[in-house]
Design an enzyme around this catalytic site. Sequence first.
Site, PDB file in Angstrom:
ATOM      1  N   VAL A  75       1.436  41.368  40.127  1.00  0.00           N
ATOM      2  CA  VAL A  75       1.456  40.530  41.472  1.00  0.00           C
ATOM      3  C   VAL A  75       1.699  41.019  42.728  1.00  0.00           C
ATOM      4  O   VAL A  75       1.494  40.392  43.844  1.00  0.00           O
ATOM      5  CB  VAL A  75       2.011  39.176  41.264  1.00  0.00           C
ATOM      6  CG1 VAL A  75       1.375  38.287  40.232  1.00  0.00           C
ATOM      7  CG2 VAL A  75       3.369  39.198  41.048  1.00  0.00           C
TER       8      VAL A  75
ATOM      9  N   TYR B  97      -4.595  39.882  31.878  1.00  0.00           N
ATOM     10  CA  TYR B  97      -4.439  38.541  31.706  1.00  0.00           C
ATOM     11  C   TYR B  97      -5.767  37.731  31.313  1.00  0.00           C
ATOM     12  O   TYR B  97      -6.514  38.224  30.650  1.00  0.00           O
ATOM     13  CB  TYR B  97      -3.921  37.831  32.963  1.00  0.00           C
ATOM     14  CG  TYR B  97      -2.854  38.527  33.835  1.00  0.00           C
ATOM     15  CD1 TYR B  97      -1.590  38.636  33.061  1.00  0.00           C
ATOM     16  CD2 TYR B  97      -3.067  39.024  35.037  1.00  0.00           C
ATOM     17  CE1 TYR B  97      -0.691  39.500  33.747  1.00  0.00           C
ATOM     18  CE2 TYR B  97      -1.975  39.727  35.980  1.00  0.00           C
ATOM     19  CZ  TYR B  97      -0.817  39.855  35.017  1.00  0.00           C
ATOM     20  OH  TYR B  97      -0.032  40.622  35.885  1.00  0.00           O
TER      21      TYR B  97
ATOM     22  N   SER C 141       3.979  43.652  37.185  1.00  0.00           N
ATOM     23  CA  SER C 141       3.579  43.729  35.937  1.00  0.00           C
ATOM     24  C   SER C 141       2.990  44.810  35.395  1.00  0.00           C
ATOM     25  O   SER C 141       2.395  45.166  33.979  1.00  0.00           O
ATOM     26  CB  SER C 141       2.284  42.222  35.617  1.00  0.00           C
ATOM     27  OG  SER C 141       3.287  41.138  35.405  1.00  0.00           O
TER      28      SER C 141
ATOM     29  N   TYR D  76      13.894  42.923  32.720  1.00  0.00           N
ATOM     30  CA  TYR D  76      12.674  42.728  32.927  1.00  0.00           C
ATOM     31  C   TYR D  76      12.485  42.444  34.550  1.00  0.00           C
ATOM     32  O   TYR D  76      11.624  42.892  35.065  1.00  0.00           O
ATOM     33  CB  TYR D  76      12.231  41.276  32.259  1.00  0.00           C
ATOM     34  CG  TYR D  76      10.889  40.507  32.809  1.00  0.00           C
ATOM     35  CD1 TYR D  76       9.607  41.278  32.181  1.00  0.00           C
ATOM     36  CD2 TYR D  76      10.822  39.726  33.595  1.00  0.00           C
ATOM     37  CE1 TYR D  76       8.549  40.702  32.773  1.00  0.00           C
ATOM     38  CE2 TYR D  76       9.683  39.244  33.884  1.00  0.00           C
ATOM     39  CZ  TYR D  76       8.543  39.808  33.790  1.00  0.00           C
ATOM     40  OH  TYR D  76       7.262  39.204  34.121  1.00  0.00           O
TER      41      TYR D  76
ATOM     42  N   LYS E  34       4.847  46.660  32.512  1.00  0.00           N
ATOM     43  CA  LYS E  34       4.544  46.176  31.074  1.00  0.00           C
ATOM     44  C   LYS E  34       3.883  46.950  30.238  1.00  0.00           C
ATOM     45  O   LYS E  34       4.400  47.311  28.987  1.00  0.00           O
ATOM     46  CB  LYS E  34       3.804  44.750  31.173  1.00  0.00           C
ATOM     47  CG  LYS E  34       4.738  43.605  31.880  1.00  0.00           C
ATOM     48  CD  LYS E  34       4.012  42.224  31.633  1.00  0.00           C
ATOM     49  CE  LYS E  34       4.624  41.091  32.252  1.00  0.00           C
ATOM     50  NZ  LYS E  34       4.458  40.558  33.463  1.00  0.00           N
TER      51      LYS E  34
HETATM   52  N1  GLN Z   1       7.516  39.245  38.537  1.00  0.00           N
HETATM   53  C1  GLN Z   1       6.494  38.542  38.014  1.00  0.00           C
HETATM   54  C2  GLN Z   1       6.679  37.591  37.214  1.00  0.00           C
HETATM   55  O1  GLN Z   1       7.465  37.616  36.295  1.00  0.00           O
HETATM   56  C3  GLN Z   1       5.609  39.551  37.559  1.00  0.00           C
HETATM   57  C4  GLN Z   1       4.370  38.807  36.980  1.00  0.00           C
HETATM   58  C5  GLN Z   1       3.063  39.719  37.252  1.00  0.00           C
HETATM   59  O2  GLN Z   1       3.171  40.682  38.094  1.00  0.00           O
HETATM   60  N2  GLN Z   1       1.919  39.198  36.943  1.00  0.00           N
HETATM   61  O3  GLN Z   1       6.309  36.359  37.154  1.00  0.00           O
END
Ligand code: GLN
Length: 328
Positions: free
Chosen positions: A267, A249, A72, A197, A75
């Site tokens: 993550v 988050y 993420s 994505y 993003k």
């Molecule tokens: N690949 C993970 C997902 O789409 C990325 C989420 C994250 O890093 N928080 O759930």
Amino acid sequence: MQVSAENLNNDPIQIALQQAYENSLSQTGGALADYIPELARVDPERFGLALATAKGRLYTVGDVDIPFTIQSVSKAFSYCLALELVGAQEVRSRVGVEPSGDAFNAIEFDPVTRRPFNPMVNAGAITVAGVLRDVYGAQAFEKVLEKFSLAANRPLDLDESVYRSEAETGHRNRAIAHLLRASGALAEPVEDAVDLYFRLCSIRVTARDLAVMAATLANMGENPFTGTEVFDLRAVRDTLAVMFSCGMYDYSGNWICDVGIPAKSGVGGGLIGVVNRQLGLGAFSPRLDEKGNSVRGVNALQWLSNELGLHTFECTNSGSSFVEQLLA
Ligand code: GLN
């Protein structure tokens, strides 16, 4: 602990970075992400911290050259790129900028606009991926990867096996994308948007890369090591604002109070922090807390923020010199 050759051992920033590292090393709580086998297999003990200044100096400690997937953290950079490509108004008509207060993969949308709350949660990032796919077409991943590589000052690549797993198991993300398509936030075919994505989440980086990418944001979009203009100035401003309020988050409120810098976690265990016009931080430690943020990464950035006075509202930050003159 290995300290890389680029570091001067008596430099106060190097000392602070080492102290942040040592202070965080004992934090062995949290758990590896395990929704795909590749992430569950990562060595949980890995820990690297890097700091890159807006003038192009790099400080590192620990495992800063171990590759992991950006997840993420991508993003933030994808959002920046979308803002630059189609403009803030168009992006904002499709993705909001409000903290959601919920988990990153929550299936929820703004009750009034039916748009994703913000681009730092999955729903928003999938919509942003749709925008990028629309502009760049079938070459979208290569184009975005090129930009990320310019920001990192190194050719980045895709972790094929993570990408395959993300694509095979990403039913929740697909469900989100279908709902976005139904509400009109996503104008592109679901598979195109989620495929991009998943690929963006599966880009391989190191803690060193993340620090340089973060320093590029700190340096108003110009990579301080190469002088390359990677991101548009105005897009960087808007990106940092959303990272500030939404980047961690449903821990974002605590983060703003305790650390006080724009940040983004993933993550895979990666975390960036951006101190505007000063420096970028990159951390990697794969054990995550219940919000999905790296336990050691959070601890280390908080420690550095306190030690180096990085908090945006730190009392020692005197702010705009222009306003200061008016107040004198
Ligand atoms: N690949 C993970 C997902 O789409 C990325 C989420 C994250 O890093 N928080 O759930």
